[in-house]
Design a protein around this motif. Sequence first.
Motif, PDB file in Angstrom:
ATOM      1  N   ASN A 146      65.956  33.658  44.733  1.00 23.45           N
ATOM      2  CA  ASN A 146      65.500  34.084  46.060  1.00 23.45           C
ATOM      3  C   ASN A 146      65.879  35.527  46.370  1.00 23.45           C
ATOM      4  O   ASN A 146      65.733  35.977  47.499  1.00 23.45           O
ATOM      5  N   ARG A 147      66.371  36.247  45.392  1.00 19.19           N
ATOM      6  CA  ARG A 147      66.838  37.620  45.615  1.00 19.19           C
ATOM      7  C   ARG A 147      65.708  38.624  45.373  1.00 19.19           C
ATOM      8  O   ARG A 147      65.053  38.619  44.327  1.00 19.19           O
ATOM      9  N   VAL A 148      65.510  39.512  46.351  1.00 19.44           N
ATOM     10  CA  VAL A 148      64.478  40.551  46.273  1.00 19.44           C
ATOM     11  C   VAL A 148      65.149  41.907  46.471  1.00 19.44           C
ATOM     12  O   VAL A 148      65.851  42.107  47.472  1.00 19.44           O
ATOM     13  N   VAL A 149      64.951  42.810  45.536  1.00 26.53           N
ATOM     14  CA  VAL A 149      65.520  44.153  45.640  1.00 26.53           C
ATOM     15  C   VAL A 149      64.387  45.169  45.762  1.00 26.53           C
ATOM     16  O   VAL A 149      63.455  45.171  44.957  1.00 26.53           O
ATOM     17  N   PHE A 150      64.500  46.024  46.771  1.00 25.86           N
ATOM     18  CA  PHE A 150      63.485  47.051  47.033  1.00 25.86           C
ATOM     19  C   PHE A 150      64.034  48.444  46.739  1.00 25.86           C
ATOM     20  O   PHE A 150      65.225  48.725  46.926  1.00 25.86           O
ATOM     21  N   ARG A 151      63.133  49.314  46.324  1.00 25.64           N
ATOM     22  CA  ARG A 151      63.411  50.745  46.249  1.00 25.64           C
ATOM     23  C   ARG A 151      62.123  51.481  46.554  1.00 25.64           C
ATOM     24  O   ARG A 151      61.040  51.063  46.135  1.00 25.64           O
ATOM     25  N   SER A 152      62.216  52.576  47.294  1.00 24.13           N
ATOM     26  CA  SER A 152      61.018  53.354  47.629  1.00 24.13           C
ATOM     27  C   SER A 152      61.302  54.839  47.467  1.00 24.13           C
ATOM     28  O   SER A 152      62.405  55.315  47.752  1.00 24.13           O
ATOM     29  N   THR A 153      60.283  55.549  47.014  1.00 22.40           N
ATOM     30  CA  THR A 153      60.365  57.004  46.852  1.00 22.40           C
ATOM     31  C   THR A 153      61.618  57.369  46.079  1.00 22.40           C
ATOM     32  O   THR A 153      62.371  58.255  46.463  1.00 22.40           O
ATOM     33  N   GLN A 154      61.839  56.639  44.994  1.00 20.75           N
ATOM     34  CA  GLN A 154      62.941  56.866  44.052  1.00 20.75           C
ATOM     35  C   GLN A 154      64.314  56.791  44.717  1.00 20.75           C
ATOM     36  O   GLN A 154      65.249  57.485  44.338  1.00 20.75           O
ATOM     37  N   GLY A 155      64.403  55.927  45.722  1.00 26.95           N
ATOM     38  CA  GLY A 155      65.690  55.673  46.353  1.00 26.95           C
ATOM     39  C   GLY A 155      66.048  56.616  47.477  1.00 26.95           C
ATOM     40  O   GLY A 155      67.208  56.670  47.905  1.00 26.95           O
ATOM     41  N   THR A 156      65.054  57.338  48.003  1.00 20.92           N
ATOM     42  CA  THR A 156      65.347  58.333  49.040  1.00 20.92           C
ATOM     43  C   THR A 156      64.923  57.906  50.439  1.00 20.92           C
ATOM     44  O   THR A 156      65.402  58.472  51.426  1.00 20.92           O
ATOM     45  N   LYS A 157      64.026  56.902  50.564  1.00 18.16           N
ATOM     46  CA  LYS A 157      63.490  56.580  51.876  1.00 18.16           C
ATOM     47  C   LYS A 157      63.260  55.079  52.058  1.00 18.16           C
ATOM     48  O   LYS A 157      63.124  54.332  51.088  1.00 18.16           O
TER      49      LYS A 157
ATOM     50  N   PHE B  51      63.013  39.343  41.985  1.00 17.09           N
ATOM     51  CA  PHE B  51      61.928  40.286  42.273  1.00 17.09           C
ATOM     52  C   PHE B  51      62.487  41.694  42.465  1.00 17.09           C
ATOM     53  O   PHE B  51      63.472  41.891  43.172  1.00 17.09           O
ATOM     54  N   MET B  52      61.820  42.658  41.854  1.00 15.43           N
ATOM     55  CA  MET B  52      62.092  44.064  42.115  1.00 15.43           C
ATOM     56  C   MET B  52      60.778  44.712  42.556  1.00 15.43           C
ATOM     57  O   MET B  52      59.759  44.588  41.862  1.00 15.43           O
ATOM     58  N   ILE B  53      60.826  45.364  43.696  1.00 13.71           N
ATOM     59  CA  ILE B  53      59.618  45.958  44.274  1.00 13.71           C
ATOM     60  C   ILE B  53      59.852  47.448  44.469  1.00 13.71           C
ATOM     61  O   ILE B  53      60.812  47.863  45.122  1.00 13.71           O
ATOM     62  N   ASP B  54      58.957  48.258  43.911  1.00 14.22           N
ATOM     63  CA  ASP B  54      59.160  49.704  43.869  1.00 14.22           C
ATOM     64  C   ASP B  54      57.798  50.386  43.948  1.00 14.22           C
ATOM     65  O   ASP B  54      56.805  49.838  43.462  1.00 14.22           O
ATOM     66  N   ASN B  55      57.749  51.580  44.526  1.00 11.25           N
ATOM     67  CA  ASN B  55      56.466  52.277  44.590  1.00 11.25           C
ATOM     68  C   ASN B  55      56.342  53.401  43.564  1.00 11.25           C
ATOM     69  O   ASN B  55      55.371  54.152  43.573  1.00 11.25           O
ATOM     70  N   TYR B  56      57.317  53.512  42.670  1.00 13.48           N
ATOM     71  CA  TYR B  56      57.224  54.454  41.552  1.00 13.48           C
ATOM     72  C   TYR B  56      57.366  53.740  40.215  1.00 13.48           C
ATOM     73  O   TYR B  56      56.660  54.018  39.261  1.00 13.48           O
TER      74      TYR B  56
END
Length: 372
Positions: free
Chosen positions: A21-32, A91-96
């Motif tokens: 059930n763990r979801v980790v997010f990162r956006s804009t390479q960890g800046t935003k 789950f890992m969710i990232d935009n890059y």
Amino acid sequence: MGRLILQQILKIFWLLPIKRNRVVFRSTQGTKYNCNPKYICEYLLAHYADKLEIAWIFDNPDTFGFLEKKGIKVFAQKSVRGLVYIITAKFMIDNYGVQSYIPVRKEQVIINTWHGGGSYKKPYINHTKRHKKYIEKMERETTVFLSSCQRFTDCNLKRVKEMSPQKILESGMPRNDLFFHERNDIESRVKEKLGIPIEKRMVLYAPTFRDEASDENYQIDVEKVLTSCEKRFDGEFVFVVRYHRFAHPEKTAGDKLVINANEYDDMQELIYASDVVITDYSSLIWDASLVYKPCFIYATDLPKYLSDRNFYTPISEWPFPLAENLDVLLSNIEQFDEKIYRENVDRHHKDLGSFENGTAGKQVAEYMLSQL
């Protein structure tokens, strides 16, 4: 070599079980805290907060302490706890794309949301050998990519050798769900934060970056643009600038008239609050077109950009009035025909096969649940 060694060292965490059930997010390479990951996160919080453990990783986590009030865990990107959460997340969710030094496990679901909609500029191709290997690794390890339109899907199936139809979720961009719902609070919040009186109207100038650029690429006569906007659209306008994070011009013509929005993380909210949008080749035009914001292309270096990058969809087929110099830009603004523009935008969405319908966040959530 350093990244490969780190990747092998981090495999020690494979001894820890994956938290389903763990979801980790990162956006804009960890800046935003922004873009598609933000909007997926907000949807999950609204509908599945009791079922999921949600975490975000940042370069500077102290800046994002406000997320903890929402029940989100916040970690430094390269901290031990942050790395443990990444490697044990279902789950890992990232935009890059997931960091190159992360040893992805077979049981993990990697969702790459991208960070642009439509099908416009091609990606940069003159990467170093090392960076090309990272891109190939990222594309190979990604479980599913999000797509905003059929043209984007088709182009990437041809471009990416690791791509297959099964690896594409044709959901639209979650960040664009915002434009399909009435949100009266956004305009007032944006203008309050930027110090703009609520009754004034906004021109948003948001050019993309160049691989090699000079300040000349970002120059625009602010005063003349404001005059043309007020002549065509009525009301008193202010000029808001939001540069791409890789674009750092030292100054913009008419600086005294410019409101700097570079620290405003959420581009979608800026678009929502704007009355007119000007850019060169940024995919934000796709987002803005979903609500028929008047968008104008100001491309003073078009021949060079065509040579350096080019486009998936020829710029001549875009529905946005194109200008390569200031005089044409001002004329395009003053002669803007809303009826014709809306017809052109509708045709453009149809031609590209838009998947945008305001349910992207829901579709991603349903996909995630199907993987549990």
